[in-house]
Design a protein around this motif. Sequence first.
Motif, short mmCIF file in Angstrom:
data_model
loop_
_atom_site.label_atom_id
_atom_site.label_comp_id
_atom_site.label_asym_id
_atom_site.label_seq_id
_atom_site.Cartn_x
_atom_site.Cartn_y
_atom_site.Cartn_z
N ARG A 156 -9.30 -3.74 3.62
CA ARG A 156 -9.00 -2.50 2.88
C ARG A 156 -9.73 -2.46 1.55
O ARG A 156 -10.19 -1.39 1.11
CB ARG A 156 -7.49 -2.38 2.66
CG ARG A 156 -6.68 -2.27 3.95
CD ARG A 156 -5.31 -1.72 3.66
NE ARG A 156 -4.41 -1.80 4.79
CZ ARG A 156 -3.30 -1.07 4.91
NH1 ARG A 156 -2.96 -0.23 3.95
NH2 ARG A 156 -2.52 -1.21 5.96
N TYR B 89 0.82 -1.21 0.00
CA TYR B 89 0.00 0.00 0.00
C TYR B 89 0.85 1.26 0.00
O TYR B 89 0.45 2.29 -0.57
CB TYR B 89 -0.97 -0.02 1.19
CG TYR B 89 -2.20 -0.86 0.91
CD1 TYR B 89 -3.35 -0.29 0.40
CD2 TYR B 89 -2.18 -2.24 1.12
CE1 TYR B 89 -4.48 -1.05 0.12
CE2 TYR B 89 -3.29 -3.02 0.84
CZ TYR B 89 -4.44 -2.42 0.34
OH TYR B 89 -5.55 -3.19 0.06
N LYS C 190 -3.02 0.88 -3.11
CA LYS C 190 -4.18 -0.02 -3.15
C LYS C 190 -3.72 -1.41 -3.58
O LYS C 190 -2.61 -1.59 -4.09
CB LYS C 190 -5.22 0.48 -4.15
CG LYS C 190 -4.72 0.50 -5.60
CD LYS C 190 -5.83 0.85 -6.57
CE LYS C 190 -5.37 0.76 -8.02
NZ LYS C 190 -6.49 0.96 -8.97
#
Length: 257
Positions: free
Chosen positions: A142, A91, A96
Amino acid sequence: MDVAAEGPRTPAELFDLSGKVALVTGGSRGLGRAIALGYAAAGADVIVASRKLDACAAVAREVEAMGGRALAVAAHCGKWDEIERLVEASYDRFGKVDILVNNAGMSPAAPSSLETSEALFDKVIALNFKGPFRLSALVATRMKAAGGGSVISVSTTGALRPMPMFGPYAGSKAGLNAISVAFAQEFAPEVRFNVISPGGFYTDISKDWAEPGKEQPVLLKRFGYPGEIVTAALYFASDASSYTTGALLRVDGLGQV
């Protein structure tokens, strides 16, 4: 993604991974390397993770040569502290992860159930089950917050047809199958979880028991080549499988189990 609102798309559009970031564990060789390069060919940036940094870096260079961005991370995917470091590094670099492939694993034979040591048992469970559990939980949390993602676990037909001497391996992969279904429910609808269940493949770790050109006891009379896992991995990673979650796809040339 509102698939109905978008209308029909071409196969090329459905399988396009441009702008996506994929994290592939066990990505430095065998099926993991084939999947990593397949994703790069489809336009994804790739994080390659395994225990040996130089091996990861070699695959990362191959990804970059194809025009993608890549990150090599040395991590033991059976150890939660190293898994957490892997997630943070991913990340930090890309911001991402859209696709996670739990491919790292081990399949040692044991002389017998009685002679299976606790150390061997724990090593197999840690890498094949405990590690993917933690990595999936961290990344999918996430992904869900970000609005979507796909998690793919590479299991084995050995979990469906267990054999003596591979009890811990079969059990760990059966557990991987089970948590994939549990996670599919927990993280729906944003994150999809699916399983690829390979049979025998010709890789560096199978060279002692799988000789190309020699007839094998499956319907297709041979084992698979690493590139033949890529279409399944692309399907689950891409919008082509937008209505598929909690599924298990056998890629084994075997026929009926």
